[in-house]
Write a protein that holds these residues in place. Structure first.
Motif: not given
Length: 392
Positions: A119, A144, A146-147, A176
């Motif tokens: 990340d 990323d 988060t995506n 997540p």
């Protein structure tokens, strides 16, 4: 005959080639312990087993670079090694040697390696990253997480490319809280040293069990094969060499459970040493099998528990606290078929007075059998499995 032995990719996956024969045997012991874990689950459902132990170990070894304390000890012990006799540096050097040799151009169409997806907001320790790059030839990518959809797609495309499309959906759902995804992959495509003639392939029956038969395409080849009859296990072992240093061993037992309970690296070594050439009329089903495993419970039962929870000590990876492994997945495919080329055959007629000629013995793999793909020189196991039903 083309044989595609695809390929395992995992969040955590692999086995070990370590410099000495003794350590190779210990690594192979891990292969059979892992196999028995799979068999205990698969037998109740009548499922085939195909996995790549060397890929499972590679990922576990790469993870151990960043593990400390009890978590590190469990990883070493789970892989079959004594941390008081073998250092992490020894392990890293062993994998470096294995990966260099596995990617040798002389091994036909083969590739082997690791990758980490990190990340953007997560910082790895420099020493951890350097060891992975140097010893495990690790590709490093920033994503990323988060995506989740885009990150999963990035990982899947990488895996698909490394396995020539054989594994295209390794990642389905990302946790997540994911900050790093570690992958080990192997792709191997071998050609039989003696090819099967596609013209001899015919439909026949495969006996799944006493009550179930399925139609399969059965390949046929009459030739001289290295074989061994294990009278202790009541099993026949056939070696089919590839044009490289790898071979496929096919094991046809009278009672599958007897073979599964006793098979181990020393017995495989005995088979290879005592095999003799014999002319046989061999029948083997074509098959294309894909398997998918979640290894969390399997590895926990093998003693590697701490890495999955709050007790995980992965402080060698990052200064961040609270790192733990959320999921370990493993996918593998194994395809066996004939050669793409057509063999040329000529027939002549020689009239002579013949004595009695005994028919060539037939060896037919028309019931469940085990399969190993092994490197003949070091005897390291690349793939291990059991074919219960070639049609699923």
């Amino acid at each position: 005959m083309m044989m595609h032995a695809a390929v395992g990719l995992w969040v955590l996956s692999a086995v070990i080639y370590v410099g000495s024969v003794a350590l190779v045997n210990e690594a192979n012991e891990f292969s059979f312990r892992l196999y028995r874990q799979f068999a205990a689950h698969a037998d109740s459902k009548g499922e085939n087993i195909v996995f790549c132990p060397i890929c499972v170990s590679t990922a576990l070894a790469a993870l151990s670079v960043g593990a400390q304390g009890e978590t590190h000890r469990q990883l070493f012990s789970g892989l079959g090694f004594n941390s008081s006799l073998l250092t992490q540096t020894d392990m890293d050097q062993a994998f470096q040697t294995f990966l260099q040799r596995a990617n040798n151009p002389s091994q036909e169409d083969a590739s082997n390696g690791t990758a980490v997806f990190v990340d953007n907001r997560f910082k790895l320790k420099l020493e951890f990253l350097q060891t992975l790059k140097q010893s495990y030839f690790t590709d490093v990518f920033n994503v990323d997480f988060t995506n989740a959809t885009e990150s999963a797609d990035t990982i899947n495309k990488y895996v698909e490319g490394k396995t020539n499309g054989k594994i295209d959906q390794l990642v389905e759902n990302l946790d997540p809280n994911t900050v790093m995804y570690l992958i080990s992959y192997i792709y191997y495509k071998g050609k039989w040293a003696t090819q099967f003639d596609p013209e001899l392939t015919e439909e026949d029956y495969f006996n799944v069990d006493e009550n179930t038969k399925v139609k399969v395409l059965m390949m046929n080849l009459e030739d001289s094969f290295y074989t061994y009859r294990d009278n202790v296990l009541n099993a026949t072992v056939l070696q089919l060499p590839f044009t490289s240093s790898y071979s496929m061993l096919l094991m046809l037992p009278d009672v599958m459970e007897t073979l599964e309970n006793a098979i181990g690296p020393h017995r495989v070594t005995k088979w290879l040493q005592w095999m003799k050439p014999r002319r046989l009329d061999v029948y083997i089903p074509k098959f294309s099998i894909k398997t998918s495993y979640n290894l969390n419970n399997v590895l926990s039962k093998m003693g590697m528990t701490d890495m999955f929870g709050e007790r995980a000590n992965l402080r060698g990876i990052s200064e961040e606290q609270g790192l733990a492994v959320s999921k370990v997945v493993h996918q593998a495919t194994l395809d066996v078929d004939e050669a793409g080329a057509t063999a040329a055959v000529a027939t002549g007629m020689d009239i002579e007075l013949l004595g009695f000629v005994a028919p060539t013995p037939v060896l037919m793999f028309s019931r469940p059998f085990m399969v190993i793909i092994i490197e003949r020189n070091m005897e390291e196991i690349l793939f291990l499995g059991k074919i219960i039903n070639p049609t699923i």
